[in-house]
Scaffold this active site. Sequence first.
Site, PDB file in Angstrom:
ATOM      1  CE  LYS A  98      12.733  46.022  -0.910  1.00 45.71           C
ATOM      2  NZ  LYS A  98      14.021  45.325  -0.996  1.00 45.71           N
ATOM      3  CD  GLU A 128      12.117  42.481   0.833  1.00 50.38           C
ATOM      4  OE1 GLU A 128      11.096  42.790   1.474  1.00 50.38           O
ATOM      5  OE2 GLU A 128      12.194  42.554  -0.405  1.00 50.38           O
ATOM      6  NE  ARG A 134       4.597  42.690  -6.594  1.00 55.56           N
ATOM      7  CZ  ARG A 134       5.512  43.419  -5.964  1.00 55.56           C
ATOM      8  NH1 ARG A 134       6.780  43.291  -6.275  1.00 55.56           N
ATOM      9  NH2 ARG A 134       5.169  44.277  -5.028  1.00 55.56           N
TER      10      ARG A 134
END
Length: 678
Positions: free
Chosen positions: A32, A220, A610
């Site tokens: 992104k 975000e 993650r």
Amino acid sequence: MFNVATLNPPQREAATHTEGPLLVLAGAGSGKTRVITFRIGHLLIDKKVKAENILAVTFTNKAAGEMKERVRELVGRGKAKGMIISTFHSLGVRILRRDIERLGYKKNFSIYTTSDQIGLVRQVLREVVEDGRKHDPEKLLWKISGWKNHLIPPDGIVPRYQDEDEVLACTVYPRYQALLKACNAIDFDDIIMLTVGLLRDFPEVLDHWQERFRYIMVDEYQDTNASQYLFISLLAKKYKNLCVVGDDDQSIYGWRGADVGNILDFEKDYPGCRVVKLEQNYRSSGTILEAANNVIRNNAKRKEKRLWTDAGDGRPIDLVVAQDDEEEATLVVERIQMERYQHELSYGDFAILYRTNSQSRAFEEQLRFEGIPYVLVGGMQFYERKEVKDALSYLKVIDNPHDEQALLRIVNFPRRGIGDGTVLKINQWSLEHGMPLLDALGRAGEVEGVTEAVREKVLAFHRLIVEASQDFRHSGNLAGRVKELFERLGMEQELYRTIDDPATARRKVENVEQIINSMASFEERIPGATLSGFLEKVSLMDEDRFSGKDKKEHGQDAVTLMSLHSSKGLEFPFVFLVGFEEEILPHKKSVEEGMSIDEERRLCYVGITRARRHLTITRCVNRKKYGKLQERQPSRFLEEIPADLLQLHEGAVKKAATEEEAEVMAQDFFARMRAKLG
């Protein structure tokens, strides 16, 4: 070299759609930030948009700084000059510095950090209740912060009378806000609330910034709260060239006011908007992504997306079942040693992620026992340390004499014989005469009940502040002036005098020295640097601490220990997701209070994604609570991961009772390691 052809098709579509509203649903690890920077590059290079007409907003100073650098590398510093990439709060401060006088403040307002706010609430409590010490100022601030984040002013609260803290907060809020304004100060929540008020109530101010920012991007977006949502809506209302980037599946800050509905309802807010999904993941193996997809699809309210990769399936996910939390830690550390030895890795390739900070204790002890370096992310930040805040308070008062909270902090630091009783009398006298506290200190001779000896000490302190303020009016050599001030105050001697442990005192002295170093670096980076600018930079650093996203400790050659909330935005080759049990993940509070499990599931999804190369999930059969073992149940999220993705390992680690037994166990461990490695 800037070239949108290097993007994959959905990324390219998002980067080149510039006119009208755009929602980019960016899955974990889908690039992104690359899309945002290329979109800015496309506006600058291909669309010939002026840099000053571009605004990109993110949540941390670190993210904003990295994005700026990537844009500069992409298009060159010359073309990027004039664009604004900043946090919400930095943008708000920029707008307020220009026009806050319309709201009755002066332009050199101070920004109060959390500890400053607590001190001010304590002052209000002394005024409004008989024994203010019985009440927790942080609880009251939490409620006030919630109201401000929903743009509710002091006179707009309707308390729930069964909630004593809320009733008291309703009493404290108006006085707290009045004292802030009297000190020409604002807190972090005010930055957004006052900015929204300024834009909403003064059309000419709104028009100025709408014309300035014709192309707006928000990173975000799933983490925005009500006030941030309105802030951006006002700025984008005129041209509607608003691009928001985010992932509703990674919305994990609802407890802090973030509203996932902002991203879920974007298409309703902006009819006809373009929607682009980024689903190709460049981070994790196919097995890890398949586990994440299967967990998150159980949330009903979400935008449908499915992460995929062309990098292959990778290894199965290891599921380690330990007998208790001590064994869990032992097994995790043993596996770190094994993987490191087998694959020639560094300790920095490993992360241990947990739901609550209290879980770190067993892992810390085991890592220390094995002599393995580690970093515990989330400790006290530099500018929140007491000695640093004491020193900075002098600079705050010199810059803004109306900052009475900072003034009260330093009036007897270093100790000069001015007690609380004296300060209380002078403060009361200043209120009765409608006079700023600093001015009242200069007229201590007129205050009844203050002895002659103490008056001289008060007047000497007042002279010190006045002389220092005059000295700092001169430009240049700020670091030198700060050094001279600290030497004049005898801060180093005070710390050595009041702290018994010389090593601790030395660390604190070095922290004060770092303020001077920081000031010198600031002057080198910023031509014409001012004390106000430095203090503003320091205050805005508290934004990262408050959001939980300051990850400066990460990156050393050491195992990283951190909470799931702190891990968002990071990635590691090997991740251990520990405590995969009911009442831990999902958390007991979410279950007992009937709260939605959706955010806990999103937190689990964040933890899984993650991991790049390998994921290990651990749980315990029993776990200690108040020193006693209690039986534990596996997390409901474990049932949502297909069994064929998991490889089960049941632990039975024996504890060494003697040095001889420990040596035998160590030899056995290395023998098993060699056997596994062939």
